[in-house]
Design a protein around this motif. Structure first.
Motif, mmCIF file in Angstrom:
data_model
loop_
_atom_site.group_PDB
_atom_site.id
_atom_site.type_symbol
_atom_site.label_atom_id
_atom_site.label_comp_id
_atom_site.label_asym_id
_atom_site.label_seq_id
_atom_site.Cartn_x
_atom_site.Cartn_y
_atom_site.Cartn_z
ATOM 1 N N ASP C 134 0.829 -1.212 0.000
ATOM 2 C CA ASP C 134 0.000 0.000 0.000
ATOM 3 C C ASP C 134 0.860 1.258 0.000
ATOM 4 O O ASP C 134 0.573 2.223 -0.709
ATOM 5 C CB ASP C 134 -0.916 0.002 1.235
ATOM 6 N N ARG C 135 1.908 1.206 0.803
ATOM 7 C CA ARG C 135 2.785 2.371 0.856
ATOM 8 C C ARG C 135 3.396 2.648 -0.514
ATOM 9 O O ARG C 135 3.343 3.763 -1.020
ATOM 10 C CB ARG C 135 3.903 2.140 1.878
ATOM 11 N N LEU C 136 3.921 1.602 -1.148
ATOM 12 C CA LEU C 136 4.525 1.784 -2.467
ATOM 13 C C LEU C 136 3.502 2.308 -3.468
ATOM 14 O O LEU C 136 3.787 3.192 -4.278
ATOM 15 C CB LEU C 136 5.111 0.456 -2.977
ATOM 16 N N LEU C 137 2.316 1.729 -3.387
ATOM 17 C CA LEU C 137 1.299 2.102 -4.364
ATOM 18 C C LEU C 137 0.863 3.562 -4.209
ATOM 19 O O LEU C 137 0.762 4.303 -5.189
ATOM 20 C CB LEU C 137 0.090 1.172 -4.254
ATOM 21 N N SER C 138 0.634 3.964 -2.966
ATOM 22 C CA SER C 138 0.131 5.343 -2.819
ATOM 23 C C SER C 138 1.215 6.349 -3.184
ATOM 24 O O SER C 138 0.928 7.379 -3.793
ATOM 25 C CB SER C 138 -0.407 5.570 -1.395
ATOM 26 N N ASN C 139 2.460 6.002 -2.886
ATOM 27 C CA ASN C 139 3.538 6.882 -3.333
ATOM 28 C C ASN C 139 3.534 7.003 -4.851
ATOM 29 O O ASN C 139 3.644 8.108 -5.400
ATOM 30 C CB ASN C 139 4.900 6.327 -2.893
ATOM 31 N N ASP C 153 -5.334 -4.578 -4.298
ATOM 32 C CA ASP C 153 -5.862 -5.897 -4.638
ATOM 33 C C ASP C 153 -5.437 -6.335 -6.033
ATOM 34 O O ASP C 153 -5.116 -7.498 -6.265
ATOM 35 C CB ASP C 153 -7.400 -5.867 -4.604
ATOM 36 N N ASP C 154 -5.456 -5.385 -6.939
ATOM 37 C CA ASP C 154 -5.029 -5.715 -8.285
ATOM 38 C C ASP C 154 -3.585 -6.187 -8.285
ATOM 39 O O ASP C 154 -3.221 -7.129 -8.981
ATOM 40 C CB ASP C 154 -5.151 -4.485 -9.193
ATOM 41 N N LEU C 155 -2.793 -5.544 -7.468
ATOM 42 C CA LEU C 155 -1.366 -5.867 -7.497
ATOM 43 C C LEU C 155 -1.077 -7.239 -6.903
ATOM 44 O O LEU C 155 -0.218 -7.967 -7.410
ATOM 45 C CB LEU C 155 -0.569 -4.776 -6.783
ATOM 46 N N ALA C 157 -3.055 -9.790 -6.909
ATOM 47 C CA ALA C 157 -3.448 -10.768 -7.930
ATOM 48 C C ALA C 157 -2.434 -10.776 -9.058
ATOM 49 O O ALA C 157 -2.055 -11.830 -9.585
ATOM 50 C CB ALA C 157 -4.837 -10.433 -8.462
ATOM 51 N N LEU C 158 -1.968 -9.592 -9.400
ATOM 52 C CA LEU C 158 -0.992 -9.485 -10.478
ATOM 53 C C LEU C 158 0.295 -10.221 -10.142
ATOM 54 O O LEU C 158 0.917 -10.865 -11.001
ATOM 55 C CB LEU C 158 -0.699 -8.001 -10.712
ATOM 56 N N ILE C 159 0.682 -10.142 -8.894
ATOM 57 C CA ILE C 159 1.899 -10.858 -8.484
ATOM 58 C C ILE C 159 1.712 -12.364 -8.675
ATOM 59 O O ILE C 159 2.568 -13.045 -9.240
ATOM 60 C CB ILE C 159 2.245 -10.529 -7.017
ATOM 61 N N SER C 160 0.598 -12.886 -8.201
ATOM 62 C CA SER C 160 0.355 -14.313 -8.358
ATOM 63 C C SER C 160 0.373 -14.697 -9.828
ATOM 64 O O SER C 160 1.023 -15.658 -10.239
ATOM 65 C CB SER C 160 -0.998 -14.695 -7.751
ATOM 66 N N GLY C 161 -0.372 -13.940 -10.615
ATOM 67 C CA GLY C 161 -0.434 -14.242 -12.038
ATOM 68 C C GLY C 161 0.934 -14.132 -12.693
ATOM 69 O O GLY C 161 1.327 -15.016 -13.469
#
Lengths: 243, 243, 243, 243
Positions: C134-139, C153-155, C157-161
């Motif tokens: 979350d911290r990385l994303l909001s930055n 949430d997207d990220l 899932a994206l990591i798993s995929g």
DNA sequence: TATGAATGAGCATTCATTCAT
DNA sequence: GATGAATGAATGCTCATTCAT
């Protein structure tokens, strides 16, 4: 549903029953008694249900096969009784049965006293076998050709043991030789068979080559053999000519 | 952690292993080799896993049990070799083995040439057995106590056959008698054993009661027996007194 | 039982716990998550009971291993946050995590919303991961470096995929290229990162070779790299000299 | 015996086979590929033997289920090729496959290069899939609709990854959005599809609502859709009237 | 009646977990 | 605390037997 149809179907059924039995015999011989019914059915080219129609359980099929074999041996016993001197008949029969039974554990089991649950078909066959054996044995005893203490029970056990001995032996031929050697131990040494026994067709018989002494196997067709092979026969002819 | 703890643990496991083996032996004898491991486990009162800890597969258990039995017979062979005249040693051993093996099909199978996949443990045991048997046989031949044509292969097959004979026979005692009768057929009639054979403790030995001729079983402890029982011993004493 | 003894034992126990965890991690990586505890215990050289002392059930052990991996990734996230411009930090982290997680299905599972029974250890680790993400994303969003609609949430899932994509790909390298290509689709094209970002040690940073543009992997020690290798560095030097 | 009887019998069996397959598919999706065959049998309401009649080993069942799914996707690929412009066909197909495969790990595994022992059925299905994919890809490349560096291998890996992404995502819908966003990264931005592509029935086609741009799913029956729903259709009508 | 699909108990084997040592 | 033996439920699979067609 008409009578002829019915008859035709019966013939079909009997044919199928025989087919299954023969297939089972073959498969048992090839793969031991542990084959599944499925394999037998497949080999026979029939459905599993058909096997069950004729042999309501595996156990029953497992009886029917050796029972048939036993009955064949009874026939052999009768032929020996008709064709050879009492002692030769008994010993020749024993050798025949042992050789035939080699590798057929269930046959041997069946000859022994019944263990486990009663198996009607097999028991009946075993009884018939026992009776034939008794006839051979008492004849041999009357002729003084066998150790007087030997009983029919001894012989059935002996057959099982002999069959295993021969199966187990590395060389089947050598196993047969050993079996005959052991059987000779049961003969009464002093008593000789009456020399002039004739079979029910009037032929003189012998169980060993009259030239070299090799044991002869019983041929149920044709004139009883007296020589182990052409060599000995020729030798005998020459001797007669010579004299 | 400490050594005693370790030893105790082992003792426990060994006890259980023995329990399983003995149970398996019993169950195999009663129900044939086709019993399920589940039944063995239940009879032994242990869980299925315990059986598998000690015998990682059924095949291994099926080897381990007869292998152990075979090794016991090797020990018996050695005792006979040390305690009796060559001929007596061989024949006494054969009788012993046949009696011991009665009802143990797998043991007999193992003695025979290997069929099916090689089974290391069993094969090794069979080899040891064969070697012991060879020793007995060549001694007996040198002593002229057995038919010269008999080979070790014949004897292993004979053991299997004899065991089956005895198992199959209605009366175990009578089966034993018959086996001995048959074995006598292998002896060389004319050659007598040297009368003065002494075992490795200096005692004269015999394999039959010197009064009535009944065969004696080999006792590995105590002074070698010469009489089949007190009756004959007394009779011998009286005879000596009388003379 | 004295205090020092107690302390010593604790150290022993902790050492053992670590030994088991590390062994499990290795074995899971080599043989998948289906290995038996017995194998782990054997590989660790301890008894089965010891494994159970430290991880009361297999499930718990199965949690502890990916939980540790997840925590390592949290550390990586923090390093990226400290060392790179917001957009680069996020994308660099994603690439790192995806590459690290390739072949580790359980890690991916753990990052996703909890399915099945609650797994405390894993859930806690996943929460920590989520917070770092979350911290990385909001930055990155504040810097306008990523598509505004993308959520945490997207990220995950994206990591798993992405991890599966890379694992599945015939060529790991090509898989990585493809992952980066896809990730680039999430960037906001118009916004460029501020060119002068400096990490917390005052160094300028970049995520791609400033000569040829090849992506750089984050080195957490030493001065941040600006070239993909010596070739490019030399080329840059020469260029400066030339000018 | 008669042909109809035979046919009926077959129909019964086929119905059961389908029942098992469908149940297996469901159970695999719910519980992963590690479910026991017993559970599948129970869920299907048949005996364990029935499962084995149709799928002689677990491995075969584990192949048969995804193989069928893969073949269904091949059919989908062919439909897309026939109905849409090259670029739309490829991207539409990818979205379809990913959505269909979500939650089906084994399908994805099968698409990837074969790992472990060769699985004939699955490999054959994967080959057919690969061929269909190759056709779509080369068409799209010729049309300049996709990044030239992308290869078929990339796409199979991408499908696996995308499926996992979507499965993993908390919201299936959002997962789909993200997948489409990522896929768009593979398109060649400058090249536009020829506006007048007509399918093999002569209809103009589009893959996005021509009013609002929402992606359309491929309907294989009926006239190709051009609007995402009635709202947009009405708006278009009004617009045309207005103009 | 013949067929072969369905059934389910049984088998060998594995493995997470417990417990005596 | 550590060890590893014991446990027993569960699994993949087979097969004798039944039964719908």
């Amino acid at each position: 549903m008409t009578s002829p149809t019915h008859a035709v179907e019966r013939a079909d059924a009997r044919r199928n029953r025989e087919l299954v039995r023969r297939t089972a015999m073959k498969v048992f011989a090839e793969n031991g008694m542990d084959v599944s019914l499925g394999r037998i059915a497949r080999r026979a080219g029939v459905g599993a249900g058909t096997v069950y129609r004729h042999f309501p359980s595996k156990e029953i099929l497992l009886e029917a096969v050796p029972a048939e074999n036993i009955d064949r041996m009874v026939a052999v016993a009768d032929r020996w009784a008709a064709r050879a001197a009492p002692g030769d008949a008994l010993f020749g029969f024993l050798v025949d049965v042992i050789e035939t039974s080699a590798g057929r554990q269930p046959v041997c089991d069946a000859l022994a006293a019944d263990r486990g649950r009663p198996r009607a078909t097999l028991t009946a066959a075993a009884r018939r076998f026992r009776e034939a054996l008794d006839r051979l044995l008492s004849n041999a005893k009357q002729a003084g050709a066998i150790h007087v203490d030997v009983q029919a029970d001894d012989l059935t056990a002996l057959i099982s043991g002999g069959a295993v001995l021969q199966t187990t032996h590395r060389s089947k031929a050598r196993g047969g030789w050993l079996v005959r050697l052991l059987l000779d131990g049961l003969r009464t040494p002093v008593v000789t068979e009456p020399a002039d026994f004739r079979d029910n067709r009037g032929h003189e018989t012998t169980t060993h080559c009259i030239v070299c002494g090799t044991p002869l196997s019983l041929r149920t067709t044709g004139r009883p053999a007296r020589y182990c092979g052409p060599t000995c026969r020729q030798r005998a002819q020459r001797g007669r000519v010579a004299s």
